[in-house]
Scaffold this motif. Structure first.
Motif, PDB file in Angstrom:
ATOM      1  N   UNK A  31      36.818  44.609  45.941  1.00  0.00           N
ATOM      2  CA  UNK A  31      36.362  43.440  45.194  1.00  0.00           C
ATOM      3  C   UNK A  31      37.496  42.419  45.043  1.00  0.00           C
ATOM      4  N   UNK A  32      38.690  42.900  44.785  1.00  0.00           N
ATOM      5  CA  UNK A  32      39.846  41.997  44.701  1.00  0.00           C
ATOM      6  C   UNK A  32      40.051  41.276  46.025  1.00  0.00           C
ATOM      7  N   UNK A  33      39.922  42.012  47.133  1.00  0.00           N
ATOM      8  CA  UNK A  33      40.055  41.392  48.456  1.00  0.00           C
ATOM      9  C   UNK A  33      38.956  40.356  48.671  1.00  0.00           C
ATOM     10  N   UNK A  34      37.730  40.677  48.235  1.00  0.00           N
ATOM     11  CA  UNK A  34      36.627  39.728  48.375  1.00  0.00           C
ATOM     12  C   UNK A  34      36.907  38.443  47.603  1.00  0.00           C
ATOM     13  N   UNK A  35      37.478  38.578  46.414  1.00  0.00           N
ATOM     14  CA  UNK A  35      37.826  37.392  45.646  1.00  0.00           C
ATOM     15  C   UNK A  35      38.932  36.603  46.331  1.00  0.00           C
ATOM     16  N   UNK A  36      39.956  37.266  46.826  1.00  0.00           N
ATOM     17  CA  UNK A  36      41.042  36.570  47.516  1.00  0.00           C
ATOM     18  C   UNK A  36      40.527  35.806  48.730  1.00  0.00           C
ATOM     19  N   UNK A  37      39.485  36.331  49.365  1.00  0.00           N
ATOM     20  CA  UNK A  37      38.884  35.647  50.506  1.00  0.00           C
ATOM     21  C   UNK A  37      38.232  34.332  50.082  1.00  0.00           C
ATOM     22  N   UNK A  38      37.738  34.270  48.842  1.00  0.00           N
ATOM     23  CA  UNK A  38      37.110  33.067  48.309  1.00  0.00           C
ATOM     24  C   UNK A  38      38.110  32.112  47.660  1.00  0.00           C
ATOM     25  N   UNK A  39      39.261  32.614  47.284  1.00  0.00           N
ATOM     26  CA  UNK A  39      40.200  31.855  46.465  1.00  0.00           C
ATOM     27  C   UNK A  39      40.613  30.511  47.068  1.00  0.00           C
ATOM     28  N   UNK A  40      40.883  30.395  48.379  1.00  0.00           N
ATOM     29  CA  UNK A  40      41.335  29.102  48.914  1.00  0.00           C
ATOM     30  C   UNK A  40      40.327  27.973  48.717  1.00  0.00           C
ATOM     31  N   UNK A  41      39.051  28.297  48.575  1.00  0.00           N
ATOM     32  CA  UNK A  41      38.023  27.266  48.443  1.00  0.00           C
ATOM     33  C   UNK A  41      37.742  26.878  46.999  1.00  0.00           C
ATOM     34  N   UNK A  42      38.422  27.527  46.036  1.00  0.00           N
ATOM     35  CA  UNK A  42      38.124  27.289  44.629  1.00  0.00           C
ATOM     36  C   UNK A  42      39.010  26.188  44.052  1.00  0.00           C
ATOM     37  N   UNK A  43      38.374  25.229  43.385  1.00  0.00           N
ATOM     38  CA  UNK A  43      39.129  24.260  42.608  1.00  0.00           C
ATOM     39  C   UNK A  43      39.504  24.886  41.277  1.00  0.00           C
ATOM     40  N   UNK A  44      40.319  24.193  40.496  1.00  0.00           N
ATOM     41  CA  UNK A  44      40.675  24.707  39.180  1.00  0.00           C
ATOM     42  C   UNK A  44      39.432  24.904  38.321  1.00  0.00           C
ATOM     43  N   UNK A  45      38.492  23.950  38.398  1.00  0.00           N
ATOM     44  CA  UNK A  45      37.253  24.075  37.619  1.00  0.00           C
ATOM     45  C   UNK A  45      36.415  25.246  38.113  1.00  0.00           C
ATOM     46  N   UNK A  46      36.333  25.403  39.452  1.00  0.00           N
ATOM     47  CA  UNK A  46      35.563  26.520  40.014  1.00  0.00           C
ATOM     48  C   UNK A  46      36.127  27.851  39.543  1.00  0.00           C
ATOM     49  N   UNK A  47      37.459  27.971  39.608  1.00  0.00           N
ATOM     50  CA  UNK A  47      38.077  29.226  39.185  1.00  0.00           C
ATOM     51  C   UNK A  47      37.831  29.479  37.707  1.00  0.00           C
ATOM     52  N   UNK A  48      37.984  28.451  36.881  1.00  0.00           N
ATOM     53  CA  UNK A  48      37.763  28.621  35.449  1.00  0.00           C
ATOM     54  C   UNK A  48      36.357  29.103  35.147  1.00  0.00           C
TER      55      UNK A  48
END
Length: 277
Positions: A145-162
């Motif tokens: 699951x952590x790897x799956x999140x890291x795969x999505x991380x580059x596309x996340x803005x600060x608002x998206x991550x929050x």
């Protein structure tokens, strides 16, 4: 030919002598307020990359696109990783900022590592870097699951991550009984790993484990010959498992802390310690 051999031997002796001088003289500044030299930093980076790629080569990643899996990884990243690595719009904590080498942001992690390599790093950690091993604290699903999140991380803005971090719920960690099985390890290796991963070697000198000769707790050599545990109960497997999991229930007021050791790992540790004759 003999001159070449003698020359090689002389060079080896000189190199060993120089290395010994550096080690024993204290010339190298080990303080975290002083950067590594670029040569040493690059050497460690190259060694790490080669080591991880070799050991992760045969790992087959599962599907990683499920939103629920990404949300689980976001929760664990928020709870356990941000303190060192930060996140979009979120600074690293004081501990992460003060480390050397600096654990940088992971927004570019998927450009540097394949999913199977990120899984290996998360599971096993990295020596001498501050990166911990999560095998004894996350299930296999949570590691992925952590790897799956890291795969999505580059596309996340600060608002998206929050938004994702706020809605993800708690990280499903902290159940040692669900830790990964150790098919690739011997019983001895698994027991020693359990002892290290639960910080037993921080206080006790344990035969078979590399340590810095700790002086906090008593050495455990010959533990299997002892008649009692903590001087209060007979030295049996059942009592030792209870002592490992809940020291205060065996000896109220003891300085030995409860380390959240699951049943399987407590039994592995007890069997190893009882075998120290």
């Amino acid at each position: 030919m003999s001159r070449i051999l003698w020359g090689t031997l002389a060079a080896a002796v000189a190199t060993a002598g120089a290395a010994t001088a550096v080690v024993t003289s204290g010339l190298y500044d080990v303080g975290a307020t002083k950067e590594h030299t670029q040569f040493l930093y690059s050497l460690m980076e190259s060694t790490m990359h080669a080591s991880v790629r070799r050991r992760a080569a045969d790992i087959v990643p599962p599907p990683l696109a499920a939103p629920a899996l990404v949300a689980e990884g976001a929760a664990c990243f928020r709870d356990h990783c941000v303190v060192c690595h930060g996140a979009p719009g979120v600074a690293q904590g004081a501990a992460g900022q003060g480390m050397q080498p600096l654990p940088g942001p992971l927004v570019d992690a998927t450009r540097r590592w394949r999913p199977r390599e990120l899984y290996w790093i998360t599971r096993h950690g990295i020596k001498m870097s501050g990166m911990p091993a999560w095998e004894f604290r996350f299930t296999d699903q949570t590691l992925w699951a952590v790897v799956a999140f890291l795969d999505r991380l580059p596309a996340l803005s600060a608002a998206d991550y929050g938004t994702l971090a706020a809605s993800a719920g708690p990280c499903p960690a902290g159940d040692p009984a669900r830790a990964l099985p150790a098919h690739e390890r011997s019983a001895r290796e698994q027991a020693l790993l359990a002892l290290r991963q639960h910080a037993c070697t921080a206080c006790h000198d344990i035969p078979g484990a590399v340590d810095s000769e700790p002086l906090v707790g008593p050495p455990l050599a010959g533990f299997g010959r002892r008649t009692t545990i903590a001087g209060v109960v007979p030295n049996t497997r059942e009592n030792l498992v209870r002592w490992i999991q809940s020291p205060a229930s065996v000896k109220p007021g003891t300085a030995m802390p409860a380390l959240q050791v699951g049943n399987e790992h407590a039994r592995q540790m007890a069997d190893y310690l009882l075998g120290l004759k």
